[in-house]
Design a protein around this motif. Sequence first.
Motif, PDB file in Angstrom:
ATOM      1  N   PHE A  49       0.852  -1.191   0.000  1.00 37.30           N
ATOM      2  CA  PHE A  49       0.000   0.000   0.000  1.00 37.30           C
ATOM      3  C   PHE A  49       0.887   1.240   0.000  1.00 37.30           C
ATOM      4  CE2 PHE A  49      -2.404  -3.363   2.131  1.00 37.30           C
ATOM      5  CZ  PHE A  49      -3.539  -3.394   1.330  1.00 37.30           C
ATOM      6  N   PRO A  50       1.553   1.537  -1.105  1.00 33.05           N
ATOM      7  CA  PRO A  50       2.547   2.614  -1.105  1.00 33.05           C
ATOM      8  C   PRO A  50       1.978   4.006  -0.822  1.00 33.05           C
ATOM      9  CG  PRO A  50       2.157   1.843  -3.328  1.00 33.05           C
ATOM     10  CD  PRO A  50       1.441   0.904  -2.406  1.00 33.05           C
ATOM     11  N   LYS A  51       0.716   4.214  -1.107  1.00 35.89           N
ATOM     12  CA  LYS A  51       0.135   5.528  -0.825  1.00 35.89           C
ATOM     13  C   LYS A  51      -0.194   5.702   0.652  1.00 35.89           C
ATOM     14  CE  LYS A  51      -1.458   6.529  -5.440  1.00 35.89           C
ATOM     15  NZ  LYS A  51      -2.588   6.820  -6.317  1.00 35.89           N
ATOM     16  N   SER A  52       0.094   4.681   1.462  1.00 39.45           N
ATOM     17  CA  SER A  52      -0.092   4.805   2.909  1.00 39.45           C
ATOM     18  C   SER A  52       1.101   5.497   3.559  1.00 39.45           C
ATOM     19  CB  SER A  52      -0.317   3.437   3.556  1.00 39.45           C
ATOM     20  OG  SER A  52       0.867   2.652   3.493  1.00 39.45           O
ATOM     21  N   GLY A  53       2.155   5.756   2.782  1.00 37.94           N
ATOM     22  CA  GLY A  53       3.267   6.555   3.286  1.00 37.94           C
ATOM     23  C   GLY A  53       2.817   7.993   3.462  1.00 37.94           C
ATOM     24  N   VAL A  54       3.622   8.780   4.138  1.00 39.20           N
ATOM     25  CA  VAL A  54       3.281  10.183   4.371  1.00 39.20           C
ATOM     26  C   VAL A  54       3.595  10.981   3.111  1.00 39.20           C
ATOM     27  CG1 VAL A  54       3.749  12.215   5.786  1.00 39.20           C
ATOM     28  CG2 VAL A  54       3.803   9.930   6.823  1.00 39.20           C
ATOM     29  N   PRO A  55       2.591  11.641   2.508  1.00 37.53           N
ATOM     30  CA  PRO A  55       2.871  12.441   1.312  1.00 37.53           C
ATOM     31  C   PRO A  55       3.695  13.674   1.678  1.00 37.53           C
ATOM     32  CG  PRO A  55       0.554  12.628   1.926  1.00 37.53           C
ATOM     33  CD  PRO A  55       1.182  11.652   2.868  1.00 37.53           C
ATOM     34  N   TYR A  58       5.357  20.575  -0.541  1.00 37.21           N
ATOM     35  CA  TYR A  58       6.286  21.709  -0.504  1.00 37.21           C
ATOM     36  C   TYR A  58       5.628  22.853  -1.259  1.00 37.21           C
ATOM     37  CZ  TYR A  58      10.487  24.509  -1.036  1.00 37.21           C
ATOM     38  OH  TYR A  58      11.397  25.534  -0.998  1.00 37.21           O
ATOM     39  N   GLU A  59       5.642  24.016  -0.662  1.00 36.29           N
ATOM     40  CA  GLU A  59       5.010  25.199  -1.248  1.00 36.29           C
ATOM     41  C   GLU A  59       3.583  24.891  -1.694  1.00 36.29           C
ATOM     42  OE1 GLU A  59       7.640  26.838  -4.217  1.00 36.29           O
ATOM     43  OE2 GLU A  59       9.006  27.586  -2.689  1.00 36.29           O
ATOM     44  N   ASP A  60       2.825  24.277  -0.786  1.00 35.98           N
ATOM     45  CA  ASP A  60       1.399  23.987  -0.973  1.00 35.98           C
ATOM     46  C   ASP A  60       1.079  22.983  -2.069  1.00 35.98           C
ATOM     47  OD1 ASP A  60       0.727  25.741   1.108  1.00 35.98           O
ATOM     48  OD2 ASP A  60       0.744  27.451  -0.271  1.00 35.98           O
ATOM     49  N   GLY A  61       2.058  22.257  -2.573  1.00 35.52           N
ATOM     50  CA  GLY A  61       1.778  21.265  -3.599  1.00 35.52           C
ATOM     51  C   GLY A  61       2.417  19.923  -3.271  1.00 35.52           C
ATOM     52  N   PHE A  62       1.774  18.874  -3.712  1.00 37.04           N
ATOM     53  CA  PHE A  62       2.321  17.527  -3.532  1.00 37.04           C
ATOM     54  C   PHE A  62       3.539  17.375  -4.438  1.00 37.04           C
ATOM     55  CE2 PHE A  62       2.060  12.904  -4.774  1.00 37.04           C
ATOM     56  CZ  PHE A  62       2.638  12.438  -3.600  1.00 37.04           C
ATOM     57  N   THR A  63       4.645  16.918  -3.880  1.00 42.66           N
ATOM     58  CA  THR A  63       5.905  16.808  -4.618  1.00 42.66           C
ATOM     59  C   THR A  63       6.002  15.543  -5.458  1.00 42.66           C
ATOM     60  OG1 THR A  63       6.967  15.647  -2.791  1.00 42.66           O
ATOM     61  CG2 THR A  63       7.141  18.066  -2.816  1.00 42.66           C
ATOM     62  N   GLY A  64       5.103  14.602  -5.235  1.00 41.38           N
ATOM     63  CA  GLY A  64       5.211  13.306  -5.897  1.00 41.38           C
ATOM     64  C   GLY A  64       5.933  12.285  -5.021  1.00 41.38           C
ATOM     65  N   TYR A  65       6.443  12.747  -3.887  1.00 40.13           N
ATOM     66  CA  TYR A  65       7.151  11.865  -2.957  1.00 40.13           C
ATOM     67  C   TYR A  65       6.277  11.504  -1.763  1.00 40.13           C
ATOM     68  CZ  TYR A  65      11.760  12.438  -5.051  1.00 40.13           C
ATOM     69  OH  TYR A  65      12.821  12.403  -5.897  1.00 40.13           O
ATOM     70  N   LEU A  74      14.405   8.910   7.295  1.00 45.56           N
ATOM     71  CA  LEU A  74      13.228   9.028   6.440  1.00 45.56           C
ATOM     72  C   LEU A  74      13.605   8.477   5.076  1.00 45.56           C
ATOM     73  CD1 LEU A  74      12.068  12.683   7.219  1.00 45.56           C
ATOM     74  CD2 LEU A  74      11.048  10.564   8.080  1.00 45.56           C
ATOM     75  N   ALA A  75      12.805   7.555   4.573  1.00 42.05           N
ATOM     76  CA  ALA A  75      13.018   7.012   3.228  1.00 42.05           C
ATOM     77  C   ALA A  75      12.003   7.659   2.305  1.00 42.05           C
ATOM     78  CB  ALA A  75      12.851   5.499   3.228  1.00 42.05           C
TER      79      ALA A  75
END
Length: 108
Positions: A49-55, A58-65, A74-75
Amino acid sequence: MRYKVEYAPSAIRDIERVRAEVFEASKSFSITEKYIDDLMDKIEAKADFPKSGVPLYYEDGFTGYYHVSFKSCLAFYRLEKDTMLVDRVLYGKSDYIRSLHLNSFDEY
């Protein structure tokens, strides 16, 4: 669906740095290998469940990480099709935004 986990060369270098530092502190191969095994297990557990990681935002946008924490580390990983790409394994107190090249300015 279980994602395939791949480690970028930078993540492998980071893990080797962690290994060296844990060994330096513990002077024990067994403690060091257990620490690294536990770190890798924590990362790879996200493959189900990779989307269970913490999104990471940065600067109010999802970084993709996304990231997962293990003790002081932190990985950081991103998703591409059916693959979980681990790009960096950094200390939580580090400037990981800069390490991930997410800052929008240059210091030159």
